[in-house]
Scaffold this active site. Structure first.
Site, short mmCIF file in Angstrom:
data_model
loop_
_atom_site.label_atom_id
_atom_site.label_comp_id
_atom_site.label_asym_id
_atom_site.label_seq_id
_atom_site.Cartn_x
_atom_site.Cartn_y
_atom_site.Cartn_z
N THR A 15 0.82 -1.22 0.00
CA THR A 15 0.00 0.00 0.00
C THR A 15 0.85 1.26 0.00
O THR A 15 0.47 2.28 -0.58
CB THR A 15 -0.94 -0.03 1.23
OG1 THR A 15 -1.85 -1.11 1.04
CG2 THR A 15 -1.73 1.24 1.40
N SER A 59 1.52 -7.36 -1.11
CA SER A 59 2.20 -8.42 -0.36
C SER A 59 1.51 -9.78 -0.41
O SER A 59 2.17 -10.80 -0.19
CB SER A 59 2.52 -7.98 1.06
OG SER A 59 1.39 -7.96 1.86
N THR A 92 1.57 -4.65 4.08
CA THR A 92 1.37 -5.02 5.48
C THR A 92 0.74 -6.40 5.67
O THR A 92 0.87 -6.99 6.74
CB THR A 92 0.51 -3.96 6.22
OG1 THR A 92 -0.76 -3.91 5.60
CG2 THR A 92 1.18 -2.60 6.20
N ASP A 93 0.05 -6.91 4.63
CA ASP A 93 -0.68 -8.18 4.81
C ASP A 93 0.23 -9.35 5.19
O ASP A 93 -0.13 -10.18 6.02
CB ASP A 93 -1.45 -8.55 3.52
CG ASP A 93 -2.63 -7.63 3.26
OD1 ASP A 93 -2.94 -6.81 4.12
OD2 ASP A 93 -3.22 -7.75 2.17
N1 ASP Z 1 -2.91 -5.37 0.72
C1 ASP Z 1 -1.77 -4.52 0.98
C2 ASP Z 1 -0.50 -5.34 0.85
O1 ASP Z 1 -0.21 -6.08 1.77
C3 ASP Z 1 -1.90 -3.94 2.33
C4 ASP Z 1 -0.81 -3.01 2.74
O2 ASP Z 1 0.27 -2.90 2.18
O3 ASP Z 1 -1.06 -2.34 3.76
O4 ASP Z 1 0.19 -5.21 -0.11
#
Ligand code: ASP
Length: 327
Positions: A15, A59, A92-93
């Protein structure tokens, strides 16, 4: 004159690198690493930045093999004399899995910091630049040396071995539910309130990808275990109930897996607390231990799986694997 601090930022996507696409009204990878770093205003006063582009992926698209490639790149970068510390920017995932894998496989005194963002750059209050600023401050901090891999988000510093994503939305989603954060980033300075509790190192350059993860629920039987066994999986993690217990109809599958030489690591589906051989009924922890199951302490299933994948890349010996998890 060269800056006294040089930080390499390895970009992988997430993200932090995203924008809303006006055609589909949803976030997709869009920003270049240079654009992201340009938003971290005044950073040149703290460190010279070197950008390394590893990937630009959400991710959920990152695989364990990619995590190993990333670990190799981080190791090589840390060996350079001109580098003070490394920051890895990540979605973050699956951030906790990558951070934990780096923590288990890299031995370095230099700071290694993993960072991301919960809001993309089209949203009000994009947190990418402030998180990146805090991560860079951590990567140049003498206090952050010898601490293993750190996750820095929302001005909090957590240990990769303890942290997990706890909320789908909030900026303070990364927490160490069992022990709390190691410290904070305040006024561009890293302050530690406690040290890391324990660290394990697994010396390996490869990863065993055929490791399954099962979350237990009432009435569950052995069919998912049978699927993994029949499909040549090399290890299985079970997120068991409570203190580390499974429904009795799963016991046959556990026995079969162990008989075939497939290690079973049991952790709990509870967010905190250790698993232990407290219960003596069929499928209880005591019974599982007598069958040869390995106890995964207080790790969440997804992190126990990463550890088992790394362990299986160096050994098939149950006792060696047990020592990595239980000691
Ligand atoms: N869906 C995103 C990822 O993990 C979430 C993020 O980066 O916060 O790439």
């Amino acid at each position: 004159m060269a800056h006294e601090n040089k930080v390499a930022i390895i970009f992988t996507g997430g993200t932090i690198s995203m924008k809303i696409d006006p055609r589909i009204h949803a976030a997709i990878p869009a920003l270049s690493s240079e654009e992201i770093v340009a938003m971290v205003t005044n950073i040149e006063k703290f460190a010279e930045i070197e950008i390394i582009n590893f990937a630009n992926l959400p991710s959920p698209h990152i695989t364990p093999e990619m995590m190993m490639e990333l670990a190799k790149l981080v190791k090589e970068t840390l060996k350079r004399d001109d580098i003070t510390g490394v920051v890895v920017s990540h979605g973050t995932d699956t951030l906790e899995e990558t951070a934990f894998l780096l923590d288990l496989t890299i031995k370095s005194e230099k700071p290694i910091v993993v960072v991301g963002a919960m809001r993309n750059s089209s949203e009000l209050g994009y947190d990418g630049s402030s998180n990146l600023a805090a991560a860079i401050c951590t990567a140049i901090s003498k206090n952050a040396r010898n601490k293993g891999v750190l996750v820095v988000m929302n001005n909090e510093v957590n240990a990769a071995s303890e942290v997990t994503k706890t909320n789908t939305l909030t900026l303070d989603t990364f927490k160490s539910p069992e022990f709390g954060p190691l410290g904070i980033v305040d006024n561009d300075e890293v302050i530690f309130y406690r040290d890391i509790i324990s660290r394990k190192h697994i010396e390996t350059e490869s990863i065993e990808t055929k490791v399954g993860l099962i979350k237990c629920c009432p009435g569950m039987e052995s069919d998912i275990l049978d699927f993994y066994i029949d499909n040549d999986y090399k290890g299985i993690v079970i997120e068991a109930l409570g203190r580390g217990n499974i429904p009795p109809a799963m016991v046959e599958g556990v026995k079969k897996a162990i008989y075939r030489g497939i290690p079973i690591v049991v952790v709990s589906r509870c967010p905190t607390g250790r698993v232990l051989d407290t219960y003596g009924y069929e499928g209880g922890g005591k019974h599982l231990r007598s069958l040869g199951v390995i106890f995964g302490n207080n790790l969440p299933g997804q992190k126990a799986r990463i550890k088992l994948m790394l362990a299986l890349s160096i050994t098939k010996d149950f006792q060696t694997i047990r020592e990595l998890f239980e000691n």
